[in-house]
Structure formats: structure tokens, C-alpha cells
Design a protein around this motif. Sequence first.
Motif, PDB file in Angstrom:
ATOM      1  N   ARG A 175       0.833  -1.203   0.000  1.00 45.63           N
ATOM      2  CA  ARG A 175       0.000   0.000   0.000  1.00 45.63           C
ATOM      3  C   ARG A 175       0.871   1.258   0.000  1.00 45.63           C
ATOM      4  NH1 ARG A 175      -5.726  -0.565   0.493  1.00 45.63           N
ATOM      5  NH2 ARG A 175      -6.002   1.310  -0.627  1.00 45.63           N
ATOM      6  N   ALA A 176       2.082   1.146   0.594  1.00 41.43           N
ATOM      7  CA  ALA A 176       2.995   2.295   0.595  1.00 41.43           C
ATOM      8  C   ALA A 176       3.824   2.355  -0.682  1.00 41.43           C
ATOM      9  CB  ALA A 176       3.910   2.228   1.812  1.00 41.43           C
ATOM     10  N   GLY A 177       3.680   1.335  -1.565  1.00 45.35           N
ATOM     11  CA  GLY A 177       4.370   1.380  -2.846  1.00 45.35           C
ATOM     12  C   GLY A 177       5.581   0.475  -2.965  1.00 45.35           C
ATOM     13  N   VAL A 178       5.808  -0.408  -1.984  1.00 44.75           N
ATOM     14  CA  VAL A 178       6.985  -1.266  -2.033  1.00 44.75           C
ATOM     15  C   VAL A 178       6.566  -2.740  -2.036  1.00 44.75           C
ATOM     16  CG1 VAL A 178       9.160  -1.886  -0.934  1.00 44.75           C
ATOM     17  CG2 VAL A 178       8.306   0.449  -0.760  1.00 44.75           C
ATOM     18  N   LEU A 179       6.940  -3.462  -3.102  1.00 46.20           N
ATOM     19  CA  LEU A 179       6.740  -4.906  -3.142  1.00 46.20           C
ATOM     20  C   LEU A 179       7.830  -5.542  -2.293  1.00 46.20           C
ATOM     21  CD1 LEU A 179       5.397  -7.444  -4.587  1.00 46.20           C
ATOM     22  CD2 LEU A 179       7.312  -7.299  -6.167  1.00 46.20           C
ATOM     23  N   ASN A 180       7.455  -6.346  -1.298  1.00 59.56           N
ATOM     24  CA  ASN A 180       8.464  -6.933  -0.412  1.00 59.56           C
ATOM     25  C   ASN A 180       8.577  -8.429  -0.652  1.00 59.56           C
ATOM     26  OD1 ASN A 180      10.166  -7.711   1.601  1.00 59.56           O
ATOM     27  ND2 ASN A 180       9.158  -6.532   3.215  1.00 59.56           N
ATOM     28  N   LEU A 181       9.522  -8.813  -1.553  1.00 61.85           N
ATOM     29  CA  LEU A 181       9.751 -10.240  -1.812  1.00 61.85           C
ATOM     30  C   LEU A 181      10.664 -10.851  -0.756  1.00 61.85           C
ATOM     31  CD1 LEU A 181      10.212 -10.428  -5.699  1.00 61.85           C
ATOM     32  CD2 LEU A 181       8.184 -10.952  -4.370  1.00 61.85           C
ATOM     33  N   GLY A 182      11.047 -10.052   0.246  1.00 59.27           N
ATOM     34  CA  GLY A 182      11.816 -10.621   1.346  1.00 59.27           C
ATOM     35  C   GLY A 182      10.940 -11.439   2.281  1.00 59.27           C
ATOM     36  N   GLY A 196      13.576  -5.554   7.392  1.00 57.75           N
ATOM     37  CA  GLY A 196      12.744  -4.581   6.698  1.00 57.75           C
ATOM     38  C   GLY A 196      13.490  -3.272   6.493  1.00 57.75           C
ATOM     39  N   LEU A 197      14.275  -2.883   7.505  1.00 57.64           N
ATOM     40  CA  LEU A 197      15.048  -1.643   7.396  1.00 57.64           C
ATOM     41  C   LEU A 197      16.041  -1.731   6.234  1.00 57.64           C
ATOM     42  CD1 LEU A 197      15.854   1.128   8.599  1.00 57.64           C
ATOM     43  CD2 LEU A 197      17.493  -0.079  10.032  1.00 57.64           C
ATOM     44  N   VAL A 198      16.734  -2.879   6.138  1.00 51.64           N
ATOM     45  CA  VAL A 198      17.695  -3.053   5.045  1.00 51.64           C
ATOM     46  C   VAL A 198      16.958  -2.976   3.702  1.00 51.64           C
ATOM     47  CG1 VAL A 198      19.370  -4.612   3.998  1.00 51.64           C
ATOM     48  CG2 VAL A 198      19.165  -4.501   6.484  1.00 51.64           C
ATOM     49  N   HIS A 199      15.841  -3.703   3.616  1.00 51.16           N
ATOM     50  CA  HIS A 199      15.051  -3.700   2.380  1.00 51.16           C
ATOM     51  C   HIS A 199      14.601  -2.278   2.042  1.00 51.16           C
ATOM     52  CE1 HIS A 199      11.762  -4.350  -0.417  1.00 51.16           C
ATOM     53  NE2 HIS A 199      12.066  -5.631  -0.510  1.00 51.16           N
ATOM     54  N   GLY A 200      14.070  -1.598   3.052  1.00 45.99           N
ATOM     55  CA  GLY A 200      13.548  -0.256   2.825  1.00 45.99           C
ATOM     56  C   GLY A 200      14.627   0.712   2.369  1.00 45.99           C
ATOM     57  N   VAL A 201      15.781   0.684   3.046  1.00 47.72           N
ATOM     58  CA  VAL A 201      16.841   1.635   2.678  1.00 47.72           C
ATOM     59  C   VAL A 201      17.313   1.373   1.249  1.00 47.72           C
ATOM     60  CG1 VAL A 201      19.231   2.267   3.151  1.00 47.72           C
ATOM     61  CG2 VAL A 201      17.589   2.120   5.024  1.00 47.72           C
ATOM     62  N   LEU A 202      17.469   0.096   0.889  1.00 45.28           N
ATOM     63  CA  LEU A 202      17.979  -0.199  -0.450  1.00 45.28           C
ATOM     64  C   LEU A 202      16.962   0.140  -1.544  1.00 45.28           C
ATOM     65  CD1 LEU A 202      19.851  -3.587   0.134  1.00 45.28           C
ATOM     66  CD2 LEU A 202      20.840  -1.339  -0.262  1.00 45.28           C
ATOM     67  N   THR A 203      15.678  -0.103  -1.270  1.00 47.33           N
ATOM     68  CA  THR A 203      14.696   0.083  -2.346  1.00 47.33           C
ATOM     69  C   THR A 203      14.103   1.488  -2.374  1.00 47.33           C
ATOM     70  OG1 THR A 203      12.957  -0.804  -0.928  1.00 47.33           O
ATOM     71  CG2 THR A 203      13.961  -2.328  -2.480  1.00 47.33           C
ATOM     72  N   VAL A 204      14.037   2.175  -1.219  1.00 48.56           N
ATOM     73  CA  VAL A 204      13.348   3.471  -1.211  1.00 48.56           C
ATOM     74  C   VAL A 204      14.287   4.624  -1.569  1.00 48.56           C
ATOM     75  CG1 VAL A 204      11.889   5.042   0.070  1.00 48.56           C
ATOM     76  CG2 VAL A 204      11.539   2.587   0.277  1.00 48.56           C
ATOM     77  N   PRO A 205      15.211   5.031  -0.671  1.00 50.37           N
ATOM     78  CA  PRO A 205      16.047   6.170  -1.094  1.00 50.37           C
ATOM     79  C   PRO A 205      16.973   5.817  -2.255  1.00 50.37           C
ATOM     80  CG  PRO A 205      16.696   5.404   1.088  1.00 50.37           C
ATOM     81  CD  PRO A 205      15.487   4.627   0.713  1.00 50.37           C
ATOM     82  N   PHE A 206      17.510   4.568  -2.270  1.00 47.61           N
ATOM     83  CA  PHE A 206      18.417   4.204  -3.353  1.00 47.61           C
ATOM     84  C   PHE A 206      17.673   3.701  -4.579  1.00 47.61           C
ATOM     85  CE2 PHE A 206      21.420   3.931   0.251  1.00 47.61           C
ATOM     86  CZ  PHE A 206      22.353   4.829  -0.221  1.00 47.61           C
ATOM     87  N   ARG A 260       7.595   5.247   3.495  1.00 45.51           N
ATOM     88  CA  ARG A 260       7.789   3.945   2.864  1.00 45.51           C
ATOM     89  C   ARG A 260       8.695   3.050   3.693  1.00 45.51           C
ATOM     90  NH1 ARG A 260       8.190   5.038  -3.694  1.00 45.51           N
ATOM     91  NH2 ARG A 260       5.942   5.234  -4.006  1.00 45.51           N
ATOM     92  N   ILE A 261       9.822   3.597   4.190  1.00 41.87           N
ATOM     93  CA  ILE A 261      10.732   2.771   4.997  1.00 41.87           C
ATOM     94  C   ILE A 261      10.004   2.289   6.241  1.00 41.87           C
ATOM     95  CG2 ILE A 261      12.861   2.758   6.357  1.00 41.87           C
ATOM     96  CD1 ILE A 261      14.095   4.601   4.346  1.00 41.87           C
ATOM     97  N   GLY A 262       9.235   3.213   6.875  1.00 45.10           N
ATOM     98  CA  GLY A 262       8.484   2.825   8.063  1.00 45.10           C
ATOM     99  C   GLY A 262       7.496   1.706   7.749  1.00 45.10           C
ATOM    100  N   ALA A 263       6.793   1.837   6.616  1.00 45.82           N
ATOM    101  CA  ALA A 263       5.809   0.816   6.246  1.00 45.82           C
ATOM    102  C   ALA A 263       6.487  -0.527   6.019  1.00 45.82           C
ATOM    103  CB  ALA A 263       5.059   1.252   4.985  1.00 45.82           C
ATOM    104  N   VAL A 264       7.637  -0.521   5.335  1.00 47.94           N
ATOM    105  CA  VAL A 264       8.327  -1.784   5.073  1.00 47.94           C
ATOM    106  C   VAL A 264       8.799  -2.408   6.385  1.00 47.94           C
ATOM    107  CG1 VAL A 264      10.311  -2.855   3.934  1.00 47.94           C
ATOM    108  CG2 VAL A 264       9.000  -1.108   2.755  1.00 47.94           C
ATOM    109  N   MET A 265       9.262  -1.550   7.325  1.00 51.47           N
ATOM    110  CA  MET A 265       9.728  -2.099   8.611  1.00 51.47           C
ATOM    111  C   MET A 265       8.574  -2.724   9.388  1.00 51.47           C
ATOM    112  SD  MET A 265      12.526   0.662   9.940  1.00 51.47           S
ATOM    113  CE  MET A 265      12.901  -0.250  11.436  1.00 51.47           C
ATOM    114  N   VAL A 266       7.460  -1.993   9.513  1.00 47.11           N
ATOM    115  CA  VAL A 266       6.325  -2.531  10.261  1.00 47.11           C
ATOM    116  C   VAL A 266       5.787  -3.785   9.568  1.00 47.11           C
ATOM    117  CG1 VAL A 266       3.964  -2.075  11.005  1.00 47.11           C
ATOM    118  CG2 VAL A 266       5.707  -0.313  11.251  1.00 47.11           C
TER     119      VAL A 266
END
Lengths: 349, 314
Positions: free
Chosen positions: B35-42, B79-89, B197-203
Motif C-alpha cells: 500500500r505504501a508502494g513497495v513490493l516486499n519479496l523478502g 525490513g530496514l535493510v530492504h527499505g533503505v535499499l529500495t526506497v532512497p536508493f 515507505r521505509i516505516g511501512a516496510v519495517m512494520v
Amino acid sequence: MRLEPIANPTWTRSLGLPALALFATVVVASLLAMVAGAQPFSVLGLIVKGAFGSKFATLETLNRATPLIFTGLAVAVAFRAKLWNIGAEAQLYMGAVVTVVLGTGALAWPAFALLPTIAVAAMLAGAVVLLVPTFLKTRFGVDEVVTTLLLNFVVLLWVSMLLEGSLKDPMGLGWPKSARLIAEARLPRMVDGLRLHWGFGLALISAIVVWVIQRRTTLGYEMRAVGLNPAAARFAGIPVNRVLIKTALLSGGLAALAGFSEVAGLKGSLTLDISPGFGYTGIIVAMLALLNPLGVVVAALFVAGIFVGADSMSRAAGVPTYLADIMLALALLAMVLAIMLTKFRVRRD
Amino acid sequence: MDIFDILLQASFWTAAIRIASPLIFAALGELICERAGVLNLGIEGIMVVGAFAGWLTVYLGGGLWFGVGVAMLSGMAFGLVHGVLTVPFGLSQHVVGLGITLLATSLTYYCYRLALPEVTSPPKIDAFQPLEIPLLSDIPVLGPALFNQTPLTYLAFVLVVAVTLVLYRTPLGLALRAAGENPAAVEAQGLSVSAIRIGAVMVGSGFMAVGGAFLTMSAFNSFFFEMVNGRGWICIALVVFGSWKPGKTLLGAVLFAAFDALQIRVQQTPLGADIPYQIFLMAPYILSILALVVMSRRAQVPAALMVPFNKGER
């Protein structure tokens, strides 16, 4: 923070950052080896020695690299066109099943006719497995990542069913294992006396063929165009769906050759464990190779070396072999980040 | 025994709700990310981490709820690692997700081998026990199914309500949904798309890990290799099936689990004895694929799903 494209990246940036990524991977792996109570430098040394330290080790690494070249090429071809094929594992097993069906006596032909027939049939079977998700993508818009992933489980269960049913070796003492291939259906060794079969040669040839397709043919150009921007490709008159289907045929076929080569070259029969995840590892190989077909060969040797080396390191140093998978996952993540940073600069707001 | 007899058994529905519980946690987590825009295949690997972290905490003497907390935190770390790599980068969400799954899984197996070098059969823990809710659990069929479950199952249902309320009734939920639909509008409001987005991926990843922890702390009471077995991928299909809505996703998970519970029971009938067991095991995966095909025609995909947002770019 913000990303800003770099017009002309310097050589130090283009080479230094990927090198830094690999170095960081090695550092983290060393720390993990220390956690396991081992000397980090001896662990790394043991991995290198286990992978390339003797003639036997090197041949083992080349054998292990063979299926990875095929699955790596399969993924590289598909990802280049942004067809997210995560199902190389299923396609590999399809190829292996066809090899067993045709190679255990159904066709009593001489080797020069039988082997190419089996290889082509295996490729077709693998291609069909990938055509299903590709068709669902082009026709219904279903995301192929999930469907190819789910099909891996379906195909593996199907193979398990065959190995306990119609493909079961009657002499197999109850093990879920197929009958052995006839001699004409076995891939010969590349050099007499060396444990390296022609599957490796076929893998190298495939890499060159894929390179030629990508660089020198219209199809290769269309695949790249579709991958870069499907809307623009469609506007330019490229039949996007047809290109995706051709990509799927090629990708599925390449992954199936991994199964063919493992059964006809290495194992001689089919069991449920012929692939310890070669299909998934192919994704890492392809990404480390930056989707370049010739780079896939190098990356496959590197990845196979880590696996073979970690096996022997684990026996000697008592560090769990899963260290190899950790190193590969770290290398993958660090590498995609490093490649991105060679093209973009990070700016603070 | 007839299929209709099975459908009327209380034990069947109890099992269905139990099978659905880990899927509800993980699918809800995936839903928050998407919903925040990140597909999480992790998701697949994060479930493995959660399963192990929760189990190990209890095995080493920690409390059950403490174990759930540790599982959630370990999921959030990935989730933090995933979020940092996919969102700002803005790296490929496919590649990073698969990388996280591989990293999380292999790191878990590595730690398992280090923690328990010599065991052949993994030790059991004293896991969550069913908590019977008085009166309500006396309702025929539905009572035991819904009100005689472990506390984690109740938590799963509570979370569905909570996530629905937050998503649709709070400014935070609005911002999160907007980050997945129209990130430029979020930025125009003075909010940070990256932070949301990072927060959403972490939660979301924390929820996935609790889903994994359910397997070891409320179902099998022990940790095995390969125990997650594709549940994460199925959850991704469930989110599509539920058209990115928590209530519909819950419904999908329960339907799916009911089908899974049914196939186990049909296997034991005379009809099931003639069919290879692999056919039954394939069914959930084929069902997921079919559900994707049926639902994707009218799916309301978040418009900015898998689209990285780079501030100042247009």
C-alpha cells in the motif's frame, strides 16, 4: 537525500565501487566465521583452496558451474526484457524429466542423433513451463514473479509423483529414483580421464550464442527495448507481447538445458535432489554478471567456487556451509547498490 | 466420510483458522508494504527469521510474548535493510527482495547450526496454548473454531481490525496510502515519502516475522529447515486476491486455509487414498495461481507500486 545522474563516471568509480562491494562481503563473511569460532583468514583460504586448490577441486567447481551457467543465462535473458522469471528451478526439472523419459530406452538411437533430440525436447518442455506464466502476464496482467515462484513448488511435487510412480526405477529398492540413462544418452567427457562432461562445453557455447542473439540480432535489440521501456517499444512498433513470448521460449529452454546436462552429463538418473536451488542461484549469477551472457560464465565460476570451497572449508574448519549462501546474498545486495552508485551521486537536501 | 460432513465438523474449522493465522500476519505485513508502494519479496526469508528468532528466544528461557517481540524486531531489522535499499536508493524491488529472502534464510540456518551443532531432531518448546473464551466458545461449530484458539490467533484478527482503522481512519493511513498512489502529492504536503515507505516496510516486515513465529510458537512448537515452505509467496498472492484490502485479504487467507485443511482430510478418505498425495500438496499452489488470474482482471493495484520516488524528479 536525492539521486543525481553522473554524466561521465570516472574509472575509479566504475571499478572501485564494485570492488568495494566484494571487499565488504568478504569482511562480513570473515566476521561471521569468527562468530563460529574460526580464524577468518584461514576460512577464506580454505574456501579458495577448496574451490581451485587442486585438479580435482577445479574440475568439481567447473562441474558445479555448468548448471549455473545455464540457469544464469536463462535469468539474464529474461531479466534483460524485464520478464521476471523466478521459475528456472521448475524449468530445470522439466528438462531433467524429458531427458529421463527419452533417454532410458524409449528411443534406441545412436548418440549423435539421440543427444540433440533429447536436448531440443528438453528445451521445449522447459519453454512450455515458462510460457504459462508469460501468457498469464501478457493476456491477464498477472505478475509473473509470483506465478513462476508458485510453479516451482507445483513442478517439484509433480516430479516427486513421477519418481514414485511411472518413472520409478523398478530396481531402485524403493528409493524415489529414475532408471539410469542408456549409454547413448549420456554426454561424453570433454577430455579422456578428466571428470568433466560436455555439458560444460554446451554451457560455454550457449553463452556465446546468447551473446550473439543479444548483440547482433533484431530479436536481441527488441528484447532490450522492451526491457528498457515497454511503452516506448510498443510505440516504436515492436510487438511487445510477441517479444516477451520469444524471450520466455529462450529463457525456459536454457534453464531446461541445466536439467538435461545434470542428468545426461553428471548423474545419469533423476532424483528429487539433482538441483540444490540452481534455479534460484541463477538469479544471483545473472545479477553479478550484470545480465551480460559472457559475464554469466565468470559469475557462475565464482559462485560455484564459493559453494565447492565452502563445502570443503566446512569439513575442515567446522563452520556451517550456509556461510556460502550468506556470502552470495551479501555480494548480490552490495553489488546492485555499488552498480547503482557508479551511475548516480547521492546528494543531501 | 462425505465432504459435507467434514465441512460441518468443528475440528475442521478450528484447523482452518489455525492454518490461516500465520498467513493473516504475513499477508497483512505484505499489504502494508505494498500500500505504501513497495513490493516486499523478502517475505519468505523474513518469515524464516521470525520463526527462528521467536523459537530461539523461548528455547533459551525467554517468555512467549518476549519471543514474539524479538521475532518482530528481527523482522523489522531486515525490513530496514530492504527499505533503505529500495526506497532512497531506488534499487530493483524484485532483486533486493529475493536477496533479502536468501540472506535472511541462510543467516537463520547458519545461526541454527551454530546454536545447535549436534541435534538431529529439533527440540520442542512450551508454546502458546489454546485460550478458551467462556460462553462464546460454546457456540456450535463456530465457537470452538473462533474462540478456542491460541492468543496469537486472536492477535491476528485484532491486527486486521487495527490495520483497517489505521489505513482508512487516520492521517497516517492516508499518508501511507498516498505514498503508494501518488507520492508527489505526499511530498507536496511536506511529508517525507522515504520515511513513510521505509516505516511501512519495517512494520510490514515485523508482521511477516510474527507470522513466521506463529509456526514455531503456536503450531509446530519447534524449528525445522524449510518449514515456511512457500507460505510467503502464497501471502503475496493473497494480497492480490484481497485487492489490497485488509478485510478481503483476511477472507482470502481463511478460504485458502479451509481448502488446505480440507485437502488434508480428503487425503484420509477412501477417495483420497487412490490419488497420489502430491496432487493434494500441489492444490494450494495451483489454487493461488488461479486466484491471481481471476482477481487480477479487476485488481486495484496501488498506482505507484514498484515505482521508486526520487525527490525533485518529474
